[in-house]
Design an enzyme around this catalytic site. Structure first.
Site, PDB file in Angstrom:
ATOM      1  CB  CYS A   1      46.166  13.898  24.950  1.00 24.24           C
ATOM      2  SG  CYS A   1      46.181  12.269  24.177  1.00 24.24           S
TER       3      CYS A   1
ATOM      4  NE  ARG B   1      41.842   9.339  23.697  1.00 26.45           N
ATOM      5  CZ  ARG B   1      42.758  10.294  23.508  1.00 26.45           C
ATOM      6  NH1 ARG B   1      43.406  10.778  24.563  1.00 26.45           N
ATOM      7  NH2 ARG B   1      43.030  10.756  22.314  1.00 26.45           N
TER       8      ARG B   1
END
Length: 216
Positions: free
Chosen positions: A53, A130
């Site tokens: 991330c 995601r």
């Protein structure tokens, strides 16, 4: 039980209004209406202070100026608190020298994540996968991309996709695989026999009646 849970997961639909939201972010309260008149890239990540991330957020931050040139705002989200987001943003600045210029939604209730189908049983029960959503200036969902938890996105693809969507809207055309600005676009296929017969003489880069390209 698993099937019952999966059946409760809702997903937005392409070319329909994007789910509305009014959420707390690192830049104050934000709603979908705040982005009216602009394109919006809304993207989720599983958790703050995680390595994949972090690379993605650095990638979006590095591309923020290019998105801004295309009248496009960025908005991140994870199921973490405002304080966690703030600490993570400060950490990225300290450790990587990158400023995160866009707001991040704090979605502890998972309300926004669920409305966008970011929480998916079998992939993530308590965090957002995601996911990336491209919403146009009228609030219409134009593209959705979901990635597995283990693999990071290629931010340049979303820059390319926003550019391609804008060109398609402005020029009533389609774009081929991996199209980039400056390349030829695809002429929409004809819808009648007469139009198909006339296509070869219309001055396009003609291959066959259904496949022609043209320069912008």
């Amino acid at each position: 039980m698993t099937n019952e849970i999966q059946n409760t997961v809702t997903f937005p639909q392409l070319n329909s209004p994007a789910p509305d939201f009014n959420a707390k972010t690192t830049h104050g309260q934000r709603s979908l209406a705040d982005y009216k008149g602009k394109w919006l890239v809304l993207f989720s990540h599983p958790a703050d202070f995680t390595p994949v991330c972090t690379t993605e957020f650095i990638g979006f931050a590095n591309a923020a100026e290019r998105f801004a040139e295309m009248n496009t705002e960025l908005l991140g989200l994870s199921i973490d608190s405002i304080h966690s987001h703030i600490a993570w943003v400060r950490n990225i600045k300290e450790k990587f020298g990158v400023t995160i210029p866009f707001p991040i939604i704090a979605d502890l209730s998972m309300e926004v994540a669920k409305s966008y189908g970011m929480v998916q049983p079998g992939a993530s029960d308590t965090s957002a996968v995601r996911a990336t959503f491209i919403i146009d200036p009228q609030g219409i969902m134009r593209a959705m991309v979901y990635y597995p938890m283990s693999n990071g996105r290629a931010v340049n693809e979303f820059v390319r996709l926003v550019d391609a969507l804008q060109v398609s809207d402005e020029n009533s055309c389609a774009t081929p695989e991996n199209w980039k600005r400056g390349e030829e676009v695809i002429v929409p296929p004809p819808h009648t026999v007469d139009d198909a017969n006339a296509r070869e003489d219309q001055g396009h880069n003609y291959v066959d009646w259904y496949f022609s390209k043209r320069a912008l």
